[in-house]
Enzyme design. Structure first.
Site, short mmCIF file in Angstrom:
data_model
loop_
_atom_site.label_atom_id
_atom_site.label_comp_id
_atom_site.label_asym_id
_atom_site.label_seq_id
_atom_site.Cartn_x
_atom_site.Cartn_y
_atom_site.Cartn_z
N GLU A 52 9.04 6.19 3.28
CA GLU A 52 10.04 6.29 2.23
C GLU A 52 9.98 7.74 1.72
OE1 GLU A 52 9.55 3.73 -1.17
OE2 GLU A 52 11.49 4.38 -1.99
N ARG A 60 -5.20 -0.38 6.07
CA ARG A 60 -4.93 0.82 5.29
C ARG A 60 -6.15 1.70 5.31
NH1 ARG A 60 -0.95 0.93 1.20
NH2 ARG A 60 -1.90 2.66 0.08
N LYS A 113 1.60 6.73 -3.97
CA LYS A 113 2.54 7.82 -4.25
C LYS A 113 2.97 7.85 -5.70
CE LYS A 113 5.14 7.12 -0.52
NZ LYS A 113 6.27 7.18 0.42
P1 ATP Z 1 3.54 3.71 -2.02
O1 ATP Z 1 2.31 4.56 -2.15
O2 ATP Z 1 4.63 4.17 -2.92
O3 ATP Z 1 3.26 2.26 -2.01
P2 ATP Z 1 3.66 3.65 0.81
O4 ATP Z 1 2.28 4.12 0.90
O5 ATP Z 1 4.01 2.27 1.18
O6 ATP Z 1 4.18 4.00 -0.63
P3 ATP Z 1 5.61 4.51 2.74
O7 ATP Z 1 6.33 5.81 2.79
O8 ATP Z 1 6.37 3.27 2.61
O9 ATP Z 1 4.57 4.68 1.57
O10 ATP Z 1 4.62 4.41 3.97
C1 ATP Z 1 4.96 4.76 5.28
C2 ATP Z 1 4.02 4.08 6.22
O11 ATP Z 1 2.68 4.48 5.98
C3 ATP Z 1 4.03 2.57 6.07
O12 ATP Z 1 4.07 2.03 7.36
C4 ATP Z 1 2.77 2.26 5.34
O13 ATP Z 1 2.30 0.98 5.64
C5 ATP Z 1 1.84 3.35 5.87
N1 ATP Z 1 0.76 3.63 4.92
C6 ATP Z 1 0.87 3.91 3.62
N2 ATP Z 1 -0.33 4.10 3.05
C7 ATP Z 1 -1.25 3.94 4.03
C8 ATP Z 1 -2.68 4.01 4.08
N3 ATP Z 1 -3.41 4.29 3.01
N4 ATP Z 1 -3.29 3.80 5.27
C9 ATP Z 1 -2.57 3.53 6.37
N5 ATP Z 1 -1.22 3.46 6.39
C10 ATP Z 1 -0.56 3.65 5.24
MG MG Z 2 6.39 1.46 1.54
MG MG Z 3 3.67 0.74 -0.37
#
Ligand code: ATP
Ligand code: MG
Ligand code: MG
Length: 529
Positions: free
Chosen positions: A32, A254, A264
């Site tokens: 996003e 994660r 974020k």
């Molecule tokens: P927010 O922090 O606002 O919840 P988000 O981390 O979900 O946002 P996105 O831009 O939706 O952010 O994430 C893009 C991709 O990265 C998604 O597939 C998400 O699952 C993955 N992702 C996000 N954080 C992690 C993490 N800590 N470890 C592994 N993958 C991640």
């Molecule tokens: Mg997301």
């Molecule tokens: Mg998220």
């Protein structure tokens, strides 16, 4: 070589998970554009890339999941594209969920017409409560005509429209709460979308858009972090209900780090409240942040690929992260010398060279390819207060890369102001206890610099449910020390990585310019931080 090794570990697990899918694999990375990429996102991006491009001759899609204009910006979109390119991830195609807004609108109409969705104006709090308790909304059995009419109001963003949302008619009381009539469309008239402007007054939710767009785009394997596992049946429900092409799901863990915030929303708050300097602050876990702190791209790739696609969530500490980087920088970082400006001790070398001179010396003792630097010698030196403070009268010490000297006079105490030494170059450097760095103040122009050291932003290893990060925010995470460096530091460029002898590795954040000091950021090596 490291990449191969790391890859084969990930590969073994993937092969187990995804038998029989040796060709036609399509994966996607769906960020996003609501912030800069962090190292958690990078794990998702690298796994998708590895999976599509290295394990199979497949296709990697980059798809901006941009259906919430309140959080999204062109700036973030551009930064994500740049950062992926920097890491060497090359998507075969870039697309946007916002390109599918008309299509998704049509799918929602279909859902309503087929009796699979309804308009609901229940207030948020009541809706949450009803979902928790498994109670049906009073709007659940509205007629198709009524639902369509409200959906049109939502499309126009009218007052009635804004009070409503559309919910999928999945279940009222499924034990999996993600299945309890999730919201699939809601109004957002607050702010124009960075790509579609004011065309749309309502937007699909991620839950609705993701399965449809994945399926339409030909995604064969949707990798998601395990916090989505509860929502997998919901994803499946949309594909089944709309009779769309199936997509395999694969959940991975994660990546979390101790004393580090990866949300974020929270990173945005730290930036907006001035607690840190911006998305590229060297204390942040963003790709730009860790790069600015001195993480190299090969080390970053190696570290993340080594984690593999396992489902076990671990709270990693930073030791291995920085140790991986040290292996990369240690063999190539040029060595320089710095002395702390505060209370620097003046040294008179009684039998030193009468006229100052310089000699060419290797920048790296073990790697001649790093090149040569000029080292100045004279009878006027400075050295660190820390070091001089430990000297004893008539003690033999070693001036590093020069030779031994005997301390003949110590003037002042706490702080020591100046000392006199007598060179004893035939002395055995192996026999001295104290080996000190020094700089000649004659015969070269010393370069002023700020040497910064950083600490974690969060003071607790793992924040628990209910802990507010703001209560554990480290307000003393940046420390500046003014130093003087050898003249060669004047030639460094932004982004260079050096070692200051006995002080550690530093990345040149700003090269010295127009009389302004150089700005150096300390790079952790995995020992403590
Ligand atoms: P927010 O922090 O606002 O919840 P988000 O981390 O979900 O946002 P996105 O831009 O939706 O952010 O994430 C893009 C991709 O990265 C998604 O597939 C998400 O699952 C993955 N992702 C996000 N954080 C992690 C993490 N800590 N470890 C592994 N993958 C991640
Ligand atoms: Mg997301
Ligand atoms: Mg998220």
């Amino acid at each position: 070589k490291a990449k191969k090794a790391a890859g084969s570990k990930a590969g073994a697990s993937y092969n187990m998970a995804l038998q029989d899918t040796d060709k036609g694999v399509v994966t996607r990375f769906p960020p996003e554009p609501s912030g800069y990429l962090h190292i958690g996102h990078l794990k998702a991006a690298l796994l998708n890339d590895y999976f599509a491009h290295e394990l199979y001759k497949g296709t990697l899609l980059l798809r901006f999941d941009d259906t919430n204009p309140s959080k999204e910006k062109q700036e973030f979109q551009d930064a994500i594209i740049e950062d992926l390119a920097l890491i060497g991830i090359k998507p075969d195609k870039t697309s946007y969920t916002s390109d599918y807004l008309e299509t998704l609108y049509q799918y929602c109409i279909r859902m309503i017409k087929e009796g699979h969705a309804y308009a609901d104006d229940t207030d948020q709090e009541t809706m949450r409560d009803e979902r928790m308790k498994g109670i049906a909304s009073k709007n659940r059995d509205k007629s198709v005509e009524e639902n369509l009419a409200i959906f049109e109001e939502m499309k126009k963003g009218t007052e009635t429209g804004k009070k409503n949302c559309i919910r999928a008619k999945m279940s009222v009381d499924n034990p999996n709460k993600a299945m309890r009539d999730p919201v699939i469309y809601r109004c957002n008239t607050d702010i124009p979308h960075h790509r579609t402007g004011t065309t749309w007054k309502m937007y699909p939710t991620y839950d609705f858009a993701c399965p449809i767009v994945d399926s339409l785009q030909g995604v064969t394997h949707a990798l998601r972090t395990t916090e989505y596992t509860d929502r997998n049946p919901q994803y499946q429900w949309f594909l089944d209900t709309l009779k769309l092409r199936q997509v395999h799901m694969w959940d991975f863990a994660r990546m979390n780090f101790i004393r580090t915030e990866l949300s974020k929303r929270k990173l945005t708050k730290m930036i907006e409240t001035g607690r840190v300097w911006g998305w590229d602050d060297p204390r942040l876990p963003t790709i730009r942040g860790v790069r600015r702190r001195g993480m190299t791209i090969p080390a970053l790739r190696e570290f993340i690929l080594k984690q593999g696609p396992s489902r076990n969530i671990v709270n990693m500490d930073w030791t291995n992260f920085w140790a991986t980087n040290k292996k990369e920088i240690d063999p190539v970082a040029p060595r320089h010398t710095a002395v702390e400006l505060k209370d620097a001790v003046k040294v008179n070398v009684i039998n030193g060279p009468a006229t100052p001179h310089t000699e060419d010396k290797p920048k790296h003792a073990k790697n001649p390819a790093v090149g040569l630097k000029k080292v100045a010698y004279s009878n006027h030196l400075i050295l660190d207060q820390e070091d001089a403070k430990l000297f004893k009268q008539d003690e033999e010490i070693t001036l590093m890369n020069w030779g031994n000297a005997i301390v003949r006079k110590i003037n002042g105490s706490n702080p020591i102001t100046d000392i006199e030494v007598e060179l004893h170059l035939e002395g055995d450097v192996k026999k001295t206890e104290k080996k000190v760095t020094w700089l000649s103040t004659d015969g070269q122009e010393l370069v002023p610099a700020e040497a910064w050291e950083f600490d974690y932003l969060i003071t607790k290893d793992k924040l628990e449910e209910g802990d507010s990060w703001e209560d554990f925010f480290n307000t003393e995470s940046a420390k500046k020390t003014d130093v003087l460096c050898d003249s060669n530091v004047a030639d460094l460029k932004d982004g260079d990585i050096i070692q200051l002898e006995r002080k550690g590795f530093f990345r040149v954040d700003k090269a010295p310019k127009d009389g302004k000091p150089a700005v150096l950021f300390g790079i952790p090596t995995g020992k403590s931080k």
